[in-house]
Design a protein around this motif. Sequence first.
Motif, PDB file in Angstrom:
ATOM      1  N   ILE A  13      50.751  40.387  43.849  1.00  0.00           N
ATOM      2  CA  ILE A  13      49.750  41.442  43.974  1.00  0.00           C
ATOM      3  C   ILE A  13      49.370  41.574  45.441  1.00  0.00           C
ATOM      4  N   LEU A  14      49.657  42.734  46.014  1.00  0.00           N
ATOM      5  CA  LEU A  14      49.299  43.003  47.404  1.00  0.00           C
ATOM      6  C   LEU A  14      47.910  43.625  47.454  1.00  0.00           C
ATOM      7  N   VAL A  15      47.031  43.050  48.268  1.00  0.00           N
ATOM      8  CA  VAL A  15      45.680  43.582  48.441  1.00  0.00           C
ATOM      9  C   VAL A  15      45.549  44.098  49.867  1.00  0.00           C
ATOM     10  N   ALA A  16      45.335  45.406  50.005  1.00  0.00           N
ATOM     11  CA  ALA A  16      45.121  46.003  51.323  1.00  0.00           C
ATOM     12  C   ALA A  16      43.654  45.814  51.693  1.00  0.00           C
ATOM     13  N   LEU A  17      43.408  44.999  52.706  1.00  0.00           N
ATOM     14  CA  LEU A  17      42.042  44.615  53.065  1.00  0.00           C
ATOM     15  C   LEU A  17      41.594  45.303  54.348  1.00  0.00           C
ATOM     16  N   ASP A  18      40.320  45.696  54.377  1.00  0.00           N
ATOM     17  CA  ASP A  18      39.707  46.219  55.594  1.00  0.00           C
ATOM     18  C   ASP A  18      38.246  45.803  55.590  1.00  0.00           C
ATOM     19  N   THR A  21      33.366  47.750  51.638  1.00  0.00           N
ATOM     20  CA  THR A  21      32.974  47.101  50.383  1.00  0.00           C
ATOM     21  C   THR A  21      33.939  47.462  49.261  1.00  0.00           C
ATOM     22  N   HIS A  22      34.560  48.640  49.335  1.00  0.00           N
ATOM     23  CA  HIS A  22      35.545  49.024  48.323  1.00  0.00           C
ATOM     24  C   HIS A  22      36.754  48.090  48.376  1.00  0.00           C
ATOM     25  N   SER A  23      37.131  47.690  49.578  1.00  0.00           N
ATOM     26  CA  SER A  23      38.238  46.755  49.745  1.00  0.00           C
ATOM     27  C   SER A  23      37.921  45.418  49.085  1.00  0.00           C
ATOM     28  N   LEU A  24      36.689  44.953  49.232  1.00  0.00           N
ATOM     29  CA  LEU A  24      36.290  43.691  48.604  1.00  0.00           C
ATOM     30  C   LEU A  24      36.276  43.811  47.081  1.00  0.00           C
ATOM     31  N   ALA A  25      35.912  44.992  46.573  1.00  0.00           N
ATOM     32  CA  ALA A  25      35.960  45.212  45.125  1.00  0.00           C
ATOM     33  C   ALA A  25      37.398  45.130  44.624  1.00  0.00           C
ATOM     34  N   ALA A  26      38.329  45.679  45.405  1.00  0.00           N
ATOM     35  CA  ALA A  26      39.745  45.593  45.046  1.00  0.00           C
ATOM     36  C   ALA A  26      40.214  44.144  45.057  1.00  0.00           C
ATOM     37  N   LEU A  27      39.722  43.369  46.017  1.00  0.00           N
ATOM     38  CA  LEU A  27      40.087  41.959  46.100  1.00  0.00           C
ATOM     39  C   LEU A  27      39.603  41.197  44.874  1.00  0.00           C
ATOM     40  N   GLU A  28      38.363  41.436  44.463  1.00  0.00           N
ATOM     41  CA  GLU A  28      37.827  40.745  43.293  1.00  0.00           C
ATOM     42  C   GLU A  28      38.625  41.094  42.039  1.00  0.00           C
ATOM     43  N   ALA A  29      38.969  42.372  41.890  1.00  0.00           N
ATOM     44  CA  ALA A  29      39.760  42.791  40.731  1.00  0.00           C
ATOM     45  C   ALA A  29      41.152  42.171  40.774  1.00  0.00           C
ATOM     46  N   ALA A  30      41.750  42.143  41.962  1.00  0.00           N
ATOM     47  CA  ALA A  30      43.084  41.559  42.109  1.00  0.00           C
ATOM     48  C   ALA A  30      43.072  40.067  41.805  1.00  0.00           C
ATOM     49  N   ALA A  31      42.013  39.379  42.228  1.00  0.00           N
ATOM     50  CA  ALA A  31      41.906  37.946  41.946  1.00  0.00           C
ATOM     51  C   ALA A  31      41.793  37.692  40.449  1.00  0.00           C
ATOM     52  N   GLN A  38      48.864  34.894  36.328  1.00  0.00           N
ATOM     53  CA  GLN A  38      49.480  33.802  37.084  1.00  0.00           C
ATOM     54  C   GLN A  38      50.326  34.362  38.231  1.00  0.00           C
ATOM     55  N   ALA A  39      49.736  35.304  38.937  1.00  0.00           N
ATOM     56  CA  ALA A  39      50.429  35.986  40.028  1.00  0.00           C
ATOM     57  C   ALA A  39      49.933  35.479  41.379  1.00  0.00           C
ATOM     58  N   GLU A  40      50.701  35.770  42.405  1.00  0.00           N
ATOM     59  CA  GLU A  40      50.338  35.406  43.773  1.00  0.00           C
ATOM     60  C   GLU A  40      49.581  36.559  44.422  1.00  0.00           C
ATOM     61  N   LEU A  41      48.548  36.228  45.182  1.00  0.00           N
ATOM     62  CA  LEU A  41      47.795  37.222  45.938  1.00  0.00           C
ATOM     63  C   LEU A  41      48.333  37.283  47.366  1.00  0.00           C
ATOM     64  N   ILE A  42      48.627  38.490  47.823  1.00  0.00           N
ATOM     65  CA  ILE A  42      49.110  38.690  49.189  1.00  0.00           C
ATOM     66  C   ILE A  42      48.130  39.618  49.895  1.00  0.00           C
ATOM     67  N   ASP A 125      54.550  43.709  43.299  1.00  0.00           N
ATOM     68  CA  ASP A 125      54.675  44.393  42.013  1.00  0.00           C
ATOM     69  C   ASP A 125      53.472  45.287  41.732  1.00  0.00           C
ATOM     70  N   LEU A 126      52.357  45.001  42.399  1.00  0.00           N
ATOM     71  CA  LEU A 126      51.131  45.770  42.213  1.00  0.00           C
ATOM     72  C   LEU A 126      50.406  45.851  43.544  1.00  0.00           C
ATOM     73  N   LEU A 127      49.900  47.039  43.864  1.00  0.00           N
ATOM     74  CA  LEU A 127      49.107  47.257  45.072  1.00  0.00           C
ATOM     75  C   LEU A 127      47.660  47.485  44.672  1.00  0.00           C
ATOM     76  N   ALA A 128      46.752  46.682  45.213  1.00  0.00           N
ATOM     77  CA  ALA A 128      45.319  46.837  44.959  1.00  0.00           C
ATOM     78  C   ALA A 128      44.629  47.216  46.256  1.00  0.00           C
ATOM     79  N   MET A 129      43.769  48.230  46.200  1.00  0.00           N
ATOM     80  CA  MET A 129      43.072  48.677  47.402  1.00  0.00           C
ATOM     81  C   MET A 129      41.813  49.434  47.023  1.00  0.00           C
ATOM     82  N   GLY A 130      40.925  49.606  48.002  1.00  0.00           N
ATOM     83  CA  GLY A 130      39.714  50.373  47.775  1.00  0.00           C
ATOM     84  C   GLY A 130      40.012  51.861  47.722  1.00  0.00           C
ATOM     85  N   ARG A 131      39.165  52.582  47.004  1.00  0.00           N
ATOM     86  CA  ARG A 131      39.352  54.034  46.909  1.00  0.00           C
ATOM     87  C   ARG A 131      39.231  54.698  48.272  1.00  0.00           C
ATOM     88  N   VAL A 132      38.294  54.216  49.076  1.00  0.00           N
ATOM     89  CA  VAL A 132      38.115  54.719  50.439  1.00  0.00           C
ATOM     90  C   VAL A 132      37.867  53.518  51.329  1.00  0.00           C
TER      91      VAL A 132
END
Length: 234
Positions: A13-18, A21-31, A38-42, A125-132
């Motif tokens: 799971i790739l998490v695009a971070l910036d 606060t939306h980015s942090l919400a994406a991180l929490e959901a991805a975690a 049982q996936a790896e966080l990138i 396999d999955l991209l997680a990111m904030g809406r804005v």
Amino acid sequence: MDKSEQELAIKRILVALDASTHSLAALEAAASLAANLQAELIGLFVEDENLLHLAGLPFAHEFNSSSAVRQPMSSEKMERQLRLQASQARRALQVAADRVEARWSFRTVRGQVTASVLAAALEADLLAMGRVSRPLSRHSRLGSTAREASTRTRRSVLLMQHGRNLNYPVLVTYDGTPAARQAMETAVKMAQASGDELNVLLLAQTRDAADQLKEDLSARLGQRGLKVQFHWLP
């Protein structure tokens, strides 16, 4: 899990971070997903080369949000800010991953944000990111990077907004395509982890086609120990 299920499983799971606060919400959901699947966080932080270019222009200034004082901007100052944001993003990823005992990695790249995110998504396999990334008003619209990522990548995309959480029970659409089969495998894992039922929206033009999809899925899901509700969406 048989071979076909392993091929469809979300392992990275790739998490695009910036800095948003939306980015942090994406991180929490991805975690949360990483724990269930049982996936790896990138984690990925992009040093925006456009911002660095603008900061180096002689007329570039910034406004302090608390004092409204205008201050000159420079490439060196922007470099420091981006390094600080990258460090904060890495720390947030580490905390989130450690909390759910997920494997994780983090990297920083420099380039155009959208292009860099799309390139990195090819390895996941999955991209997680904030809406804005940095909303300019209280009305949250889909940001340009999120819009481009959701329409141009072939990977599944999870868009999150600050103040929203992943909710249960799990609802998934299914039409028999490879992408739908991967989404189904993810939904099954989430439903198993939460103990909730799985709701499946069958996308088919006719009742007969919907019944065939239901029959195929029932045979595949019969051994997974799930309560499944099927709904036809013509």
